[in-house]
Structures are given as structure tokens and as C-alpha cells.
Enzyme design. Structure first.
Site, PDB file in Angstrom:
ATOM      1  N   ASN A   9     -21.486  22.373  -3.434  1.00 18.51           N
ATOM      2  CA  ASN A   9     -21.754  23.519  -4.306  1.00 18.51           C
ATOM      3  C   ASN A   9     -21.490  23.072  -5.743  1.00 18.51           C
ATOM      4  O   ASN A   9     -20.343  22.958  -6.156  1.00 18.51           O
ATOM      5  CB  ASN A   9     -20.814  24.660  -3.885  1.00 18.51           C
ATOM      6  N   LYS A  11     -22.034  24.615  -8.400  1.00 19.59           N
ATOM      7  CA  LYS A  11     -21.685  25.737  -9.297  1.00 19.59           C
ATOM      8  C   LYS A  11     -22.497  25.645 -10.595  1.00 19.59           C
ATOM      9  O   LYS A  11     -23.629  25.153 -10.570  1.00 19.59           O
ATOM     10  CB  LYS A  11     -20.173  25.775  -9.530  1.00 19.59           C
ATOM     11  N   HIS A  98     -19.674  33.662  -1.902  1.00 26.30           N
ATOM     12  CA  HIS A  98     -18.637  32.764  -2.427  1.00 26.30           C
ATOM     13  C   HIS A  98     -17.585  33.605  -3.142  1.00 26.30           C
ATOM     14  O   HIS A  98     -17.901  34.612  -3.774  1.00 26.30           O
ATOM     15  CB  HIS A  98     -19.272  31.750  -3.386  1.00 26.30           C
ATOM     16  N   GLU A 100     -16.159  33.283  -5.834  1.00 24.77           N
ATOM     17  CA  GLU A 100     -16.427  33.491  -7.269  1.00 24.77           C
ATOM     18  C   GLU A 100     -17.453  34.602  -7.466  1.00 24.77           C
ATOM     19  O   GLU A 100     -17.405  35.348  -8.454  1.00 24.77           O
ATOM     20  CB  GLU A 100     -16.885  32.168  -7.913  1.00 24.77           C
ATOM     21  N   GLU A 170     -13.071  29.552   3.118  1.00 24.83           N
ATOM     22  CA  GLU A 170     -12.560  28.958   1.885  1.00 24.83           C
ATOM     23  C   GLU A 170     -11.387  29.783   1.366  1.00 24.83           C
ATOM     24  O   GLU A 170     -11.585  30.806   0.691  1.00 24.83           O
ATOM     25  CB  GLU A 170     -13.649  28.959   0.814  1.00 24.83           C
ATOM     26  N   GLY A 176     -10.669  24.749  -6.118  1.00 19.27           N
ATOM     27  CA  GLY A 176     -10.550  24.213  -7.467  1.00 19.27           C
ATOM     28  C   GLY A 176      -9.114  24.007  -7.923  1.00 19.27           C
ATOM     29  O   GLY A 176      -8.858  23.767  -9.093  1.00 19.27           O
ATOM     30  N   SER A 215     -10.869  22.349  -2.226  1.00 15.16           N
ATOM     31  CA  SER A 215     -10.297  21.052  -2.581  1.00 15.16           C
ATOM     32  C   SER A 215     -10.496  19.980  -1.506  1.00 15.16           C
ATOM     33  O   SER A 215      -9.593  19.176  -1.253  1.00 15.16           O
ATOM     34  CB  SER A 215      -8.817  21.193  -2.950  1.00 15.16           C
TER      35      SER A 215
END
Ligand code: PGA
Length: 252
Positions: A9, A11, A98, A100, A170, A176, A215
Site C-alpha cells: 500500500n 498510500k 483501511h 486511515e 492491521e 507506521g 510495520s
């Protein structure tokens, strides 16, 4: 079908030229070095989907996916992309839900359930993301929290449609942050998720690919992917470096 998958991904990163370089490098490395039958999926920003699809053409076991889509067919939705647009580029996967998107764009379970259906109606494969924030993990309610995300996002599907879904767990505290879930934590959650999916879809859940994200790096990928219910990974930061991403693909 249960497959080993590593999806990158990207992003909101890379220019067109950088995206071409990254995609070509990683496709070549994986072609030269990877001997398994897992699938690598590249999820670039949407303006670069067609370009990456062209670079991936003719490569066995390389897929391309979008990072999001709109839930409607078409119309006055400035800035959005539809599933038919994604399909017309030749991409075949779409990441849905996701964290985010959930956090920064207020995407809730009801909307994500619509998006999953839209992706499937278009004949594309959703990679449906779920995962708990740190506070929920610390309160001990993480398994229930993630099961609810799955029920709300996926349990409206028919068996036929559910067969095509890929799930990505996730934990938000690992995205991240450089803080990976241990392979024990990943395995525990993936096992619980599969049991939960079985309450609705029975044995089909044994054929569902459940990816871990948060990660994933070259030095922890093999340990994570060795666990029986971890079928690969959804990779953010490390997917932006061709050498690192190819090494993660080689670990499936
Ligand atoms: P990360 O991101 O690998 O940088 O933690 C994972 C993701 O957001 O899918």
C-alpha cells in the site's frame, strides 16, 4: 481462494516517474528471485494505476489494486474514483476500510459494507481491513472489536461473494509505528477472526486469505508469515523500497 498474498500500500507517496521506477524494480526482483506461487499486489495512488498495470502485464502472480473507491456507480462526486474506473485500468483489487480511511475520512462500517458490495459487483477483489486502536487492545476488548468490524462490513454478503474477499488485520497501534504485533498476537487474532467468519460462512472461512499489516519489514516477515493463520501481509512503509518489499514477498 486461500492464497499467500503480499500487498504493498503505497498510500499518498511517489511521483509518476518514481512510481514507474519502484514498480519496475520490484516486479523484476520478484520475477528473478521469487520461486513460490504467492501473489504480489501493488497498490499505487490512483493516478498511477494504469501505468503500474502496464508494467505488471504478462507477469504471473502480480496484481494491481486501488487504495479506495466510491460506493456509487458514477456521478457528481468530485475527486472520487469509481470501481468501473478502477476496473478499466486493468487493476483487480481494491483496499477497503483501511484505518486511515476510517480515521481521517470518517468511513464507518455501514459505508464500508456498501463499498465491499460495490467492489464485488464490479468483479474486483476487496482487501477488507480491520484492526483495533491501542486503547482497545489495552482494555482487552480487541478481539470483540475486530469481530464486530467483520460482522458489520462483511456479514451481509452471500457465500459466493464472500469467497472472493481478502481480509487484512492491521492493529492501528502497529501501523507506521515500527511496533509490529508479535507473531503470537497476529496468529491469535487471525485464528479468532477465522472462527468468527466461520459462524456466518462455515468452511469457506478456511479458504479466506487473512493478511497481517502493521510495520511488516524484511526482518519480521518470515516469522509472521510462518504462522498457520497468517496468509501474507499488507505492507505500507516497506513497500516504498523495492529491495525491502521484494524481500518481504520472498518470505511468503
Ligand atoms: P506500515 O503500514 O507497514 O507502514 O505499518 C501498513 C498499512 O498501513 O497498511
Amino acid at each position: 481462494m486461500r492464497q499467500k498474498i503480499v500487498a504493498g500500500n503505497w498510500k499518498m507517496n511517489k511521483s509518476l516517474t518514481e512510481a514507474q521506477t519502484l514498480a519496475s524494480e520490484v516486479i523484476n526482483m520478484v520475477k528473478d528471485e521469487y520461486r513460490g506461487n504467492g501473489v504480489m499486489v501493488l497498490c499505487p495512488p490512483s493516478p498511477f494505476l494504469g501505468v503500474v498495470v502496464n508494467l505488471a502485464k504478462g507477469q504471473p502472480n502480480v496484481g494491481v489494486g486501488a487504495q479506495n473507491c466510491h460506493e456509487k456507480d458514477s456521478g457528481a462526486y468530485t475527486g472520487e474514483i469509481s470501481t468501473s474506473m478502477i476496473k478499466s485500468t486493468g487493476a483487480t483489487y481494491v483496499i477497503i476500510g483501511h484505518s486511515e480511511r476510517r480515521e481521517f475520512f470518517n468511513e464507518n462500517d455501514a459505508l464500508l459494507a456498501q463499498k465491499v458490495s460495490k467492489v464485488l459487483d464490479e468483479g474486483l477483489t476487496p482487501i477488507f481491513c480491520c484492526g483495533e486502536p491501542l486503547g482497545i487492545r489495552e482494555s482487552g476488548n480487541h478481539i470483540k472489536f475486530v469481530k464486530d468490524q467483520l460482522s458489520n462490513g462483511l456479514f451481509h454478503l452471500s457465500d459466493e461473494d464472500f469467497k472472493k474477499v481478502v481480509v487484512a488485520y492491521e492493529p492501528i497501534w502497529a501501523i507506521g509505528t515500527g511496533k509490529t504485533a508479535s507473531s503470537d498476537q497476529a496468529q491469535e487474532m487471525h485464528h479468532e477472526l477465522r472462527l468468527h467468519l466461520a459462524t456466518k460462512f462455515g468452511d469457506i472461512s478456511n479458504d479466506t486469505s487473512v493478511l497481517y499489516g502493521g510495520s511488516v519489514k524484511p526482518d519480521n516477515a518470515a516469522d509472521l508469515f510462518s504462522r498457520p493463520d497468517v496468509d501474507g501481509g499488507l505492507v505500507g512503509g516497506a513497500s516504498l523500497k523495492s529491495r525491502d518489499f521484494a524481500d518481504i514477498v520472498k518470505a511468503i
